[in-house]
Design an enzyme around this catalytic site. Sequence first.
Site, PDB file in Angstrom:
ATOM      1  N   ASN A  10       0.799  -1.239   0.000  1.00 50.89           N
ATOM      2  CA  ASN A  10       0.000   0.000   0.000  1.00 50.89           C
ATOM      3  C   ASN A  10       0.830   1.286   0.000  1.00 50.89           C
ATOM      4  O   ASN A  10       0.264   2.370  -0.078  1.00 50.89           O
ATOM      5  CB  ASN A  10      -0.998   0.024   1.185  1.00 50.89           C
ATOM      6  CG  ASN A  10      -1.962  -1.136   1.118  1.00 50.89           C
ATOM      7  OD1 ASN A  10      -2.637  -1.302   0.108  1.00 50.89           O
ATOM      8  ND2 ASN A  10      -2.007  -1.954   2.145  1.00 50.89           N
ATOM      9  N   TYR A  22      -0.674   9.924   6.206  1.00 44.51           N
ATOM     10  CA  TYR A  22       0.560   9.767   5.423  1.00 44.51           C
ATOM     11  C   TYR A  22       0.912  10.971   4.550  1.00 44.51           C
ATOM     12  O   TYR A  22       1.956  10.968   3.896  1.00 44.51           O
ATOM     13  CB  TYR A  22       0.451   8.504   4.542  1.00 44.51           C
ATOM     14  CG  TYR A  22       0.233   7.243   5.354  1.00 44.51           C
ATOM     15  CD1 TYR A  22       1.241   6.745   6.169  1.00 44.51           C
ATOM     16  CD2 TYR A  22      -0.989   6.576   5.327  1.00 44.51           C
ATOM     17  CE1 TYR A  22       1.038   5.596   6.937  1.00 44.51           C
ATOM     18  CE2 TYR A  22      -1.202   5.429   6.086  1.00 44.51           C
ATOM     19  CZ  TYR A  22      -0.184   4.951   6.889  1.00 44.51           C
ATOM     20  OH  TYR A  22      -0.383   3.822   7.650  1.00 44.51           O
ATOM     21  N   ALA A  77       2.170  -2.867   6.754  1.00 40.84           N
ATOM     22  CA  ALA A  77       1.379  -3.687   7.696  1.00 40.84           C
ATOM     23  C   ALA A  77       2.083  -4.991   8.074  1.00 40.84           C
ATOM     24  O   ALA A  77       1.869  -5.524   9.170  1.00 40.84           O
ATOM     25  CB  ALA A  77       0.001  -3.975   7.109  1.00 40.84           C
ATOM     26  N   GLU A  98      14.622   0.008  10.021  1.00 42.77           N
ATOM     27  CA  GLU A  98      13.178  -0.010   9.728  1.00 42.77           C
ATOM     28  C   GLU A  98      12.636   1.414   9.817  1.00 42.77           C
ATOM     29  O   GLU A  98      12.989   2.157  10.727  1.00 42.77           O
ATOM     30  CB  GLU A  98      12.491  -0.906  10.762  1.00 42.77           C
ATOM     31  CG  GLU A  98      10.978  -0.931  10.641  1.00 42.77           C
ATOM     32  CD  GLU A  98      10.372  -1.984  11.560  1.00 42.77           C
ATOM     33  OE1 GLU A  98      10.806  -3.149  11.546  1.00 42.77           O
ATOM     34  OE2 GLU A  98       9.445  -1.618  12.308  1.00 42.77           O
ATOM     35  N   HIS A 100       9.058   3.969   9.501  1.00 41.58           N
ATOM     36  CA  HIS A 100       7.607   4.157   9.353  1.00 41.58           C
ATOM     37  C   HIS A 100       7.332   5.639   9.195  1.00 41.58           C
ATOM     38  O   HIS A 100       7.886   6.462   9.936  1.00 41.58           O
ATOM     39  CB  HIS A 100       6.854   3.616  10.576  1.00 41.58           C
ATOM     40  CG  HIS A 100       7.058   2.148  10.730  1.00 41.58           C
ATOM     41  ND1 HIS A 100       6.462   1.237   9.902  1.00 41.58           N
ATOM     42  CD2 HIS A 100       7.875   1.452  11.556  1.00 41.58           C
ATOM     43  CE1 HIS A 100       6.884   0.031  10.228  1.00 41.58           C
ATOM     44  NE2 HIS A 100       7.747   0.134  11.218  1.00 41.58           N
ATOM     45  N   ARG A 107      -0.431   5.098  17.431  1.00 40.16           N
ATOM     46  CA  ARG A 107      -1.644   4.755  16.679  1.00 40.16           C
ATOM     47  C   ARG A 107      -2.367   3.567  17.342  1.00 40.16           C
ATOM     48  O   ARG A 107      -2.213   3.348  18.530  1.00 40.16           O
ATOM     49  CB  ARG A 107      -1.267   4.478  15.220  1.00 40.16           C
ATOM     50  CG  ARG A 107      -0.684   5.720  14.534  1.00 40.16           C
ATOM     51  CD  ARG A 107      -0.367   5.476  13.081  1.00 40.16           C
ATOM     52  NE  ARG A 107      -1.573   5.141  12.316  1.00 40.16           N
ATOM     53  CZ  ARG A 107      -1.545   4.604  11.096  1.00 40.16           C
ATOM     54  NH1 ARG A 107      -0.384   4.334  10.507  1.00 40.16           N
ATOM     55  NH2 ARG A 107      -2.671   4.339  10.454  1.00 40.16           N
TER      56      ARG A 107
HETATM   57  C1  DQA Z   1       3.407   2.273   8.061  1.00 43.35           C
HETATM   58  C2  DQA Z   1       2.636   1.975   9.362  1.00 43.35           C
HETATM   59  C3  DQA Z   1       1.904   0.631   9.273  1.00 43.35           C
HETATM   60  O1  DQA Z   1       1.211   0.392  10.470  1.00 43.35           O
HETATM   61  C4  DQA Z   1       0.915   0.653   8.129  1.00 43.35           C
HETATM   62  O2  DQA Z   1       0.295  -0.605   7.998  1.00 43.35           O
HETATM   63  C5  DQA Z   1       1.512   1.107   6.842  1.00 43.35           C
HETATM   64  C6  DQA Z   1       2.505   2.191   6.851  1.00 43.35           C
HETATM   65  C7  DQA Z   1       4.044   3.678   8.079  1.00 43.35           C
HETATM   66  O3  DQA Z   1       4.910   3.919   7.239  1.00 43.35           O
HETATM   67  O4  DQA Z   1       3.671   4.525   8.887  1.00 43.35           O
HETATM   68  O5  DQA Z   1       1.122   0.655   5.775  1.00 43.35           O
HETATM   69  O6  DQA Z   1       4.449   1.319   7.941  1.00 43.35           O
END
Ligand code: DQA
Length: 146
Positions: A10, A22, A77, A98, A100, A107
């Site tokens: 996504n 986002y 996710a 990692e 995000h 959240r």
């Molecule tokens: C994400 C946070 C995840 O919880 C979510 O499912 C995403 C994007 C982020 O970049 O904030 O798809 O990884």
Amino acid sequence: MKFLIINGPNLNFLGIREKGVYGDRSYSDLIDLIEKKADELNIEVETFQSNGEGEIIDRLQRAYNEKVDGIVINPAAYTHYSYAIRDALASISIPKIEVHISNIHQREEFRHTSVTEPVCDGQISGHGFEGYLMAMEALIKLCTKN
Ligand code: DQA
């Protein structure tokens, strides 16, 4: 130095999906920023996005064979439940961060857990697109330390 930036499911829908969370910039805006940063840092960068767990695992295994120096991964996710991606990350000793875009710790409860973070060298969460650039800088430090 060659870095691989992996984005999970996504994230190709950035700019379309949940703009309140986002932002309105697109996936290609993100790639432009990453490539500009790579130029500034004088490193090679390859970007990869997939909506599939197996494809992400295949790409990680290929990174091992290609002798990539560092990996930035936003497993999206999958972060919260993919033991298969966790195992793939654990099996390669390349430095990895990692990222995000949103702050997963502020959240929904199910997002507070990352099964992938313990096998990475760090996590950057909640700094928007900038998080990827911060991760690239951190990786350079990690790679030159080793
Ligand atoms: C994400 C946070 C995840 O919880 C979510 O499912 C995403 C994007 C982020 O970049 O904030 O798809 O990884």
